[in-house]
Design a protein around this motif. Sequence first.
Motif, PDB file in Angstrom:
ATOM      1  N   ALA A 140      -2.594   9.247 -36.675  1.00  0.00           N
ATOM      2  CA  ALA A 140      -3.433  10.315 -37.249  1.00  0.00           C
ATOM      3  C   ALA A 140      -2.662  11.094 -38.305  1.00  0.00           C
ATOM      4  CB  ALA A 140      -3.924  11.257 -36.153  1.00  0.00           C
ATOM      5  N   SER A 141      -1.416  11.413 -37.999  1.00  0.00           N
ATOM      6  CA  SER A 141      -0.695  12.238 -38.963  1.00  0.00           C
ATOM      7  C   SER A 141      -0.304  11.407 -40.193  1.00  0.00           C
ATOM      8  CB  SER A 141       0.491  12.966 -38.320  1.00  0.00           C
ATOM      9  OG  SER A 141       1.657  12.224 -38.373  1.00  0.00           O
ATOM     10  N   LEU A 142      -0.060  10.114 -40.002  1.00  0.00           N
ATOM     11  CA  LEU A 142       0.235   9.258 -41.159  1.00  0.00           C
ATOM     12  C   LEU A 142      -0.993   9.112 -42.049  1.00  0.00           C
ATOM     13  CD1 LEU A 142       2.422   6.512 -39.430  1.00  0.00           C
ATOM     14  CD2 LEU A 142       3.205   8.288 -41.009  1.00  0.00           C
ATOM     15  N   LEU A 143      -2.151   9.009 -41.419  1.00  0.00           N
ATOM     16  CA  LEU A 143      -3.402   8.869 -42.170  1.00  0.00           C
ATOM     17  C   LEU A 143      -3.653  10.140 -43.002  1.00  0.00           C
ATOM     18  CD1 LEU A 143      -5.829   6.908 -42.417  1.00  0.00           C
ATOM     19  CD2 LEU A 143      -6.968   8.253 -40.655  1.00  0.00           C
ATOM     20  N   THR A 144      -3.455  11.273 -42.368  1.00  0.00           N
ATOM     21  CA  THR A 144      -3.625  12.554 -43.055  1.00  0.00           C
ATOM     22  C   THR A 144      -2.695  12.626 -44.260  1.00  0.00           C
ATOM     23  OG1 THR A 144      -4.108  13.553 -40.943  1.00  0.00           O
ATOM     24  CG2 THR A 144      -3.542  15.051 -42.715  1.00  0.00           C
ATOM     25  N   ARG A 145      -1.445  12.223 -44.011  1.00  0.00           N
ATOM     26  CA  ARG A 145      -0.454  12.267 -45.070  1.00  0.00           C
ATOM     27  C   ARG A 145      -0.866  11.365 -46.223  1.00  0.00           C
ATOM     28  NH1 ARG A 145       5.445  10.921 -42.933  1.00  0.00           N
ATOM     29  NH2 ARG A 145       4.945  12.549 -41.448  1.00  0.00           N
ATOM     30  N   GLU A 146      -1.390  10.198 -45.881  1.00  0.00           N
ATOM     31  CA  GLU A 146      -1.789   9.260 -46.919  1.00  0.00           C
ATOM     32  C   GLU A 146      -2.941   9.811 -47.766  1.00  0.00           C
ATOM     33  OE1 GLU A 146      -3.768   4.901 -46.820  1.00  0.00           O
ATOM     34  OE2 GLU A 146      -1.770   5.041 -45.952  1.00  0.00           O
ATOM     35  N   LYS A 147      -3.895  10.461 -47.100  1.00  0.00           N
ATOM     36  CA  LYS A 147      -5.026  11.051 -47.835  1.00  0.00           C
ATOM     37  C   LYS A 147      -4.539  12.089 -48.835  1.00  0.00           C
ATOM     38  CE  LYS A 147      -8.725  10.663 -44.441  1.00  0.00           C
ATOM     39  NZ  LYS A 147      -9.416  11.431 -43.380  1.00  0.00           N
TER      40      LYS A 147
END
Lengths: 259, 259
Positions: free
Chosen positions: B17-24
């Motif tokens: 989840a936090s990697l996805l957020t970071r990617e966005k």
Amino acid sequence: MGVPLLSDVPPSHPRYASLLTREKLVEGVERGITGLNGLIAQGRGEALDYLLGEVTTPPAEEAERAAAALLLLAERPVLSVNGNAAALVPREMVDLARKIGAPLEVNIFYRTEERVRRIADHLRSFGAEEVFGETPDASVPGLDHARGKASRGGIFDADVVFVPLEDGDRCEALVRMGKRVVTVDLNPLSRTARTSTVTIVDNVVRALPNLISLVGEMGGQREAELREIVASYDNRAVLRRSVEAMVSHLSRQFSTFEE
Amino acid sequence: MGVPLLSDVPPSHPRYASLLTREKLVEGVERGITGLNGLIAQGRGEALDYLLGEVTTPPAEEAERAAAALLLLAERPVLSVNGNAAALVPREMVDLARKIGAPLEVNIFYRTEERVRRIADHLRSFGAEEVFGETPDASVPGLDHARGKASRGGIFDADVVFVPLEDGDRCEALVRMGKRVVTVDLNPLSRTARTSTVTIVDNVVRALPNLISLVGEMGGQREAELREIVASYDNRAVLRRSVEAMVSHLSRQFSTFEE
């Protein structure tokens, strides 16, 4: 790039130090030294440093003393430099390297040859004499190809590695190789913090000047004394005290705010 | 730009989840929607969310309920969107705006006309009908010129403003204008957190879906019931419980690590 310069902010501003650090990092991005991920990492550090009260705590001081002893005792110490360290404390990394007679090695998480070269040039512009990393000729076992790149004569052969702001996987891999690892990490619960031989839970912009003074101070001590400092050092206890320092600062802050 | 895509990371990864957020967010930077400072802010949020255990805590739930009530009761609610909100929750901001019949207003800290336009276009691409901010015609008193820009019919005239991830100065200025301010801020000690009418100490990627459900659920409630929720809400107590949640999560984490 969307971040104002500090020219307008007086040094008396309560957030001056953290704004200055932030500006250096953004400059690092603009110069191709720091990756975008480095900005996110900086933000994580800012929040954790805020929880520590933005001071070098007593457990951090103790870790810095043990780190200085380890570096002074090392036979083949190496200082690893990533994009954030290069942007924030290039002069200090070069100075510490000179004081303990260690080479530097550029070692970045999202490796591009261009960025490695820029960081190496940046360090040389501060007088660095020996900078590894541009032509890696060895691999740290247990890491994938790009992440594992290392240099003989540098990190690959070191007995003590100073890797501020290091990733957990790579830290573990270095420890598995039998190296003693000194890190700077504001998260006392991170895998890096828990794996390293000595974890300095402090902002790198405070830790480096402290290490430089300590190495100067302790350089005259007898080897037996330095060994005693290392032998009596308990990283687990230091991490626990760092967590306690955060909890107590957080509670204290909150009680001021309630008044 | 130095940050890998998530394609390789399985959704089961503990930090997915936090990697996805970071990617966005990195994508937001690449699209000219998010500023570099937004990446640092994201990092601060990541560290604080980690201390919260990356869950919506009971005090955050209570704040979300009060926020939904305030938004439903508002006569002229407005949702403010900055570069991070636009990158992380554009669809949700548009959805919430539609559900409560509110316009959106682009409101960024380091204003450039180009970035305002891109954010407004981005919101329109998700179906936003009314987006203020491109042609501000009013000023929030007490802020300097660039920071104070606001729109009549938008934030300037609103009675309730939803300003996730807002800066302390602007939050204070909106409160001084007599507006009720709802914010999302992972730092319960920040000036924004302490100044707002309702402070949701939660990750914006969890808070928005929660608000959307709550507005749906509570939309049928009688006005007197909603007023009671607002009247009995104590933001100070909610902030205190959020700090306590962090302290207890931090201590718990540490004790697992000691085993």
